[in-house]
Enzyme design. Structure first.
Site, PDB file in Angstrom:
ATOM      1  N   ARG A   1      33.483  -7.877 -32.365  1.00 48.82           N
ATOM      2  CA  ARG A   1      33.978  -6.545 -32.415  1.00 48.82           C
ATOM      3  C   ARG A   1      35.548  -6.617 -32.523  1.00 48.82           C
ATOM      4  O   ARG A   1      36.224  -7.130 -31.487  1.00 48.82           O
ATOM      5  CB  ARG A   1      33.311  -5.724 -31.299  1.00 48.82           C
ATOM      6  CG  ARG A   1      33.852  -4.303 -31.150  1.00 48.82           C
ATOM      7  CD  ARG A   1      33.457  -3.198 -32.018  1.00 48.82           C
ATOM      8  NE  ARG A   1      33.797  -1.977 -31.793  1.00 48.82           N
ATOM      9  CZ  ARG A   1      33.820  -0.768 -32.623  1.00 48.82           C
ATOM     10  NH1 ARG A   1      33.431  -1.041 -34.014  1.00 48.82           N
ATOM     11  NH2 ARG A   1      34.051   0.098 -32.132  1.00 48.82           N
TER      12      ARG A   1
ATOM     13  N   SER B   1       7.614  -2.307   2.849  1.00 50.91           N
ATOM     14  CA  SER B   1       8.409  -3.327   3.776  1.00 50.91           C
ATOM     15  C   SER B   1       7.534  -3.677   4.998  1.00 50.91           C
ATOM     16  O   SER B   1       7.688  -4.879   5.409  1.00 50.91           O
ATOM     17  CB  SER B   1       9.745  -2.535   4.056  1.00 50.91           C
ATOM     18  OG  SER B   1      10.551  -2.419   2.789  1.00 50.91           O
TER      19      SER B   1
ATOM     20  N   ILE C   1       1.309  -2.433  -7.820  1.00 47.21           N
ATOM     21  CA  ILE C   1       0.644  -3.603  -8.500  1.00 47.21           C
ATOM     22  C   ILE C   1       0.791  -4.193  -9.751  1.00 47.21           C
ATOM     23  O   ILE C   1       0.413  -3.640 -10.648  1.00 47.21           O
ATOM     24  CB  ILE C   1      -0.906  -3.757  -8.256  1.00 47.21           C
ATOM     25  CG1 ILE C   1      -1.223  -3.333  -6.617  1.00 47.21           C
ATOM     26  CG2 ILE C   1      -1.563  -5.066  -8.526  1.00 47.21           C
ATOM     27  CD1 ILE C   1      -0.788  -4.140  -5.603  1.00 47.21           C
TER      28      ILE C   1
ATOM     29  N   GLU D   1       9.289  -7.814  -4.366  1.00 44.54           N
ATOM     30  CA  GLU D   1       8.914  -8.840  -3.405  1.00 44.54           C
ATOM     31  C   GLU D   1       9.733  -8.887  -2.148  1.00 44.54           C
ATOM     32  O   GLU D   1      10.626  -9.729  -1.687  1.00 44.54           O
ATOM     33  CB  GLU D   1       9.832 -10.165  -3.909  1.00 44.54           C
ATOM     34  CG  GLU D   1       8.876 -10.428  -5.420  1.00 44.54           C
ATOM     35  CD  GLU D   1       7.381 -11.122  -5.161  1.00 44.54           C
ATOM     36  OE1 GLU D   1       7.027 -11.517  -4.029  1.00 44.54           O
ATOM     37  OE2 GLU D   1       6.641 -11.213  -6.059  1.00 44.54           O
TER      38      GLU D   1
ATOM     39  N   GLU E   1       0.840  -1.288  -0.050  1.00 45.13           N
ATOM     40  CA  GLU E   1      -0.021   0.111   0.061  1.00 45.13           C
ATOM     41  C   GLU E   1       0.934   1.251  -0.036  1.00 45.13           C
ATOM     42  O   GLU E   1       1.951   1.304   0.131  1.00 45.13           O
ATOM     43  CB  GLU E   1      -0.936   0.015   1.299  1.00 45.13           C
ATOM     44  CG  GLU E   1      -1.816  -1.075   1.251  1.00 45.13           C
ATOM     45  CD  GLU E   1      -2.732  -1.317   2.449  1.00 45.13           C
ATOM     46  OE1 GLU E   1      -2.738  -0.274   3.295  1.00 45.13           O
ATOM     47  OE2 GLU E   1      -3.611  -2.087   2.560  1.00 45.13           O
ATOM     48  N   PRO E   2       0.224   2.527  -0.379  1.00 41.85           N
ATOM     49  CA  PRO E   2       1.210   3.863  -0.255  1.00 41.85           C
ATOM     50  C   PRO E   2       1.909   3.752   1.009  1.00 41.85           C
ATOM     51  O   PRO E   2       3.005   4.448   0.987  1.00 41.85           O
ATOM     52  CB  PRO E   2      -0.126   4.538  -0.609  1.00 41.85           C
ATOM     53  CG  PRO E   2      -1.004   3.987  -1.229  1.00 41.85           C
ATOM     54  CD  PRO E   2      -0.873   2.646  -0.777  1.00 41.85           C
TER      55      PRO E   2
END
Length: 392
Positions: free
Chosen positions: A277, A140, A167, A372, A135-136
């Site tokens: 290269r 954590s 989300i 996560e 949520e805002p």
């Protein structure tokens, strides 16, 4: 000088079925995902058709029971599938991990009736899920969430009010596993709900303007009197925080697998560049300083993959794995950040342009250190498991 090329990743797959499965995933990734991944990310175009294909191919329910439409695959196999998908497109790899996370509450805590009603469509019916915990004001510190669900009547519907933040698949998911407060403060007052994506009163804010993964919508979700029936409570009332924590340990393994996939893609791109290269009359691959960088990159990837699969095997054996999952998430995502940054450096000016994918890999790797549970939180989880909770 003999020709060398990128060596195929040595997969540790337990069965012939698993080997065939991974071959299918590689084919889909090469044919349907990789060719447009960069363009989709640049344009902010979500590849919903890819997830439809993954669902039709049985790849969105791999770790869940076959009786409900899943694949009955061990996590050891499922995570290697996620790695392959993420190496082609992080939006697809992480999206698969998020969908799997969103199905967890029904699969592990739902009643037999709930599993029979919902899981077949979630695992193989073309649906896409999302997970609503943050949520805002509660990231954590997830136990501090404020979104509230109140019951109408003794055994009536639940009415949900509040806002969720950050989300993945917000606004486009077909279902949401949402955590809301049904009791007092703290973790014991939280419950889990299965919310339809088209529920009246549910709306998504404009997608966040992100550094990377621009084609994966990340939004706030507003629940304004969202009504769900009593049979959409998952687990017991007040059990929601347990539901959330049980899913997060597995979800962290999914993020670790995504990190290994992105890092491997960056290494492969750097390898190809160094072989083709030329500077000062020799391929860049002949310069010792650059060779040592590649050796370090490959070592970090292999170490992360081994740590990840060790944690997966613990989970498959029914043993505690939360600490190892936190370690895998921490190590693999930090390694991905280092590897992708080095890949940009190895390509020089080319690496800094959008004409080559390594700049996208570096932008995408950063978010994996945050989602996560940030890597600072992972260190707290590991230390708490080793030393016990802080005395304060």
């Amino acid at each position: 000088m003999p020709e060398f090329g990128p060596q195929p990743v040595e997969r540790q797959l337990p069965t012939e079925e698993a080997r065939d499965l991974l071959a299918l995933v590689r084919e889909i990734a090469q044919r349907e995902i990789r060719p447009t991944a960069g363009e989709d990310e640049h344009a902010g175009r979500f590849p919903r058709q890819v997830f439809t294909l993954l669902s039709e191919s049985g790849l969105l329910g791999l770790p869940y029971p076959v009786e409900y439409g899943g694949g009955d695959q061990p996590y050891e196999v499922y995570l290697q599938v996620v790695e392959e998908l993420a190496s082609a497109s992080l939006t697809v790899g992480l999206g698969t991990s998020v969908h799997t996370l969103a199905c967890h509450a029904v699969a592990e805590f739902g009643t037999k009736e709930q599993r029979a009603e919902h899981l077949p469509a979630m695992l193989g019916g073309g649906l896409l899920g999302a997970y609503c915990l943050s949520e805002p004001a509660a990231g954590s510190d997830a136990a501090a969430l404020r979104m509230r669900a109140t019951r109408e009547g003794g055994a009536g519907d639940w009415v949900i009010d509040g806002t969720k933040a950050w989300i993945t698949h917000g606004g486009i998911a077909d279902f949401y596993t949402a955590l809301a407060r049904t009791g007092g403060g703290g973790p014991r007052g939280i419950s889990a709900f299965l919310v339809p994506g088209d529920a009246p009163g549910l709306s998504a804010a404009a997608p966040e303007r992100k550094m990377g993964m621009k084609n994966s919508p990340t939004t706030q979700l507003h629940f304004d009197g969202v009504r769900v029936s009593a049979d959409r409570l998952l687990g017991e009332e007040g059990q929601g925080f347990v539901v959330a924590l049980s899913a997060l340990a597995s979800g962290r393994l999914g993020i670790a697998a995504c990190a290994v996939g992105v890092a491997q893609a960056a290494l492969d791109e750097a390898h190809a560049h160094l072989r083709t290269r030329q500077q000062f009359g020799s391929p860049l691959a002949d310069f010792q300083g650059l060779r040592f960088m590649v050796a370090d990159m490959a070592t970090q990837i292999e170490a992360g993959r081994s740590l990840l699969l060790t944690a997966a095997r613990l989970r498959d054996a029914g043993l505690p794995f939360a600490r190892q999952a936190a370690m895998a998430k921490l190590f693999c995502t930090d390694a991905a950040m280092r590897v992708t940054t080095d890949a940009v450096q190895l390509l020089g000016g080319y690496g800094y342009t959008a004409d080559f994918p390594v700049e996208r890999y570096m932008r995408e790797a950063k978010v994996l250190q945050i989602v996560e549970g940030t890597n600072q939180i992972q260190r707290m989880v590991i230390a708490r498991d080793l030393l016990g909770p802080e005395s304060r």
